[in-house]
Motif scaffolding. Sequence first.
Motif, short mmCIF file in Angstrom:
data_model
loop_
_atom_site.label_atom_id
_atom_site.label_comp_id
_atom_site.label_asym_id
_atom_site.label_seq_id
_atom_site.Cartn_x
_atom_site.Cartn_y
_atom_site.Cartn_z
N ILE A 2 2.74 12.25 7.89
CA ILE A 2 2.56 10.85 7.52
C ILE A 2 2.49 9.97 8.76
N LEU A 3 3.32 10.29 9.77
CA LEU A 3 3.30 9.48 11.00
C LEU A 3 1.98 9.64 11.73
N ALA A 4 1.45 10.86 11.77
CA ALA A 4 0.16 11.09 12.41
C ALA A 4 -0.94 10.35 11.66
N LEU A 5 -0.86 10.38 10.34
CA LEU A 5 -1.83 9.66 9.52
C LEU A 5 -1.70 8.15 9.74
N SER A 6 -0.47 7.69 9.87
CA SER A 6 -0.24 6.26 10.11
C SER A 6 -0.84 5.83 11.44
N ARG A 7 -0.77 6.72 12.44
CA ARG A 7 -1.33 6.40 13.76
C ARG A 7 -2.84 6.20 13.67
N GLU A 37 2.99 6.13 0.92
CA GLU A 37 4.03 6.89 1.62
C GLU A 37 4.16 6.46 3.08
N MET A 38 3.12 5.82 3.60
CA MET A 38 3.18 5.33 4.98
C MET A 38 4.16 4.16 5.06
N LYS A 39 4.76 4.00 6.24
CA LYS A 39 5.71 2.91 6.43
C LYS A 39 4.94 1.64 6.78
N VAL A 40 4.76 0.80 5.77
CA VAL A 40 4.00 -0.44 5.96
C VAL A 40 4.83 -1.61 5.47
N ASN A 41 4.58 -2.77 6.05
CA ASN A 41 5.26 -4.00 5.65
C ASN A 41 4.28 -5.17 5.70
N TRP A 42 4.54 -6.14 4.84
CA TRP A 42 3.83 -7.42 4.89
C TRP A 42 4.85 -8.50 5.23
N TYR A 43 4.39 -9.50 6.00
CA TYR A 43 5.26 -10.61 6.39
C TYR A 43 4.56 -11.94 6.11
N HIS A 44 5.36 -12.92 5.71
CA HIS A 44 4.89 -14.30 5.55
C HIS A 44 5.77 -15.18 6.42
N GLU A 82 1.64 -4.70 8.67
CA GLU A 82 2.14 -3.85 9.75
C GLU A 82 2.23 -2.39 9.29
N ILE A 83 1.74 -1.49 10.15
CA ILE A 83 1.90 -0.04 9.94
C ILE A 83 2.69 0.52 11.12
N PHE A 84 3.77 1.26 10.83
CA PHE A 84 4.58 1.88 11.88
C PHE A 84 4.28 3.37 11.93
N ASP A 85 3.91 3.89 13.11
CA ASP A 85 3.53 5.30 13.22
C ASP A 85 4.59 6.17 13.89
N GLY A 86 5.82 5.65 13.97
CA GLY A 86 6.90 6.39 14.61
C GLY A 86 7.17 5.93 16.03
N ASN A 88 4.72 3.11 17.52
CA ASN A 88 4.13 1.78 17.67
C ASN A 88 3.93 1.09 16.32
N ASN A 89 3.96 -0.23 16.37
CA ASN A 89 3.62 -1.04 15.20
C ASN A 89 2.17 -1.52 15.35
N HIS A 90 1.37 -1.22 14.35
CA HIS A 90 -0.02 -1.70 14.32
C HIS A 90 -0.05 -2.91 13.39
N GLN A 91 -0.41 -4.06 13.91
CA GLN A 91 -0.35 -5.29 13.13
C GLN A 91 -1.71 -5.97 13.04
N ARG A 92 -1.94 -6.58 11.87
CA ARG A 92 -3.12 -7.42 11.65
C ARG A 92 -2.62 -8.70 10.99
N SER A 93 -3.05 -9.84 11.50
CA SER A 93 -2.53 -11.12 11.01
C SER A 93 -3.67 -12.05 10.59
N LEU A 94 -3.32 -12.98 9.71
CA LEU A 94 -4.28 -14.00 9.24
C LEU A 94 -3.50 -15.27 8.95
N ASP A 95 -4.03 -16.39 9.40
CA ASP A 95 -3.39 -17.68 9.15
C ASP A 95 -4.00 -18.30 7.89
#
Length: 243
Positions: A2-7, A37-44, A82-86, A88-95
């Motif tokens: 899953i971590l490799a897939l997340s990367r 199953e991937m470790k993902v989060n959304w933030y506001h 946000e996607i965490f691959d073990g 690094n955090n990969h983030q994409r943002s929008l205002d």
Amino acid sequence: MILALSRVCGASASPLKILCTPDEIRLQCFMKYFTEEMKVNWYHKDAKIASSEHMRVGGSEEMAWLKICEPTEKDKGRYTFEIFDGKNNHQRSLDLSGQAFDEAFAEFQQLKAAAFAERNRGKVLGGLPDVVTIMEGKTLNLTCTVFGNPDPDVVWFKNDRDIELSDHFLVKVEQAKYVSMTIKGVTSEDSGKYSIHVKNKYGGEKIDVTVSVYKHGEKIPDVVLPQQAKPKLIPASASSPSQ
């Protein structure tokens, strides 16, 4: 695994995109593959979003999404996926504020209003054929069920002109939904196109029925087998054909 897939997915993630529907403003992030199953989060506004009736978090095979249901002014602000691959955090943002929010909210309201009108406009729910062939002297009875909220107006036309009701032409509307038009003792003059218009303030539809009358002893005209007539939309602003 899953971590490799997340990367891989984190590196391939697209910028966040806005999609409006009648129910929500949706933020979408496309990627090569997505699984919950991937470790993902959304933030506001940097606050982690927990999936709820108002903010729904999920995704499909190649996309993660955040659905902002029944959005309000309080939903303005910066959103981050946000996607965490073990490591690094990969983030994409929008205002989603200013013009971006105003345009998305206006589109959401338009789609919601259109969907509401479509659900509640006048409709013919079936029962009418597109073609009727009948022998002279018989009684023709066309029946259907209609729907609308508020109750729709129901008007019949022959060749796009008002039908004058009489002992020959009878029209009934019962319980605001059961409609019938009866022609007693049909003659060749009754051949033509009959239309039912069903409309309320949200719009409606019409259905055309072609009636062909033949005389006793004549060969029955060659016609295709009747099928259920297809309705044609009537916009809310449209007037009757005879007006």
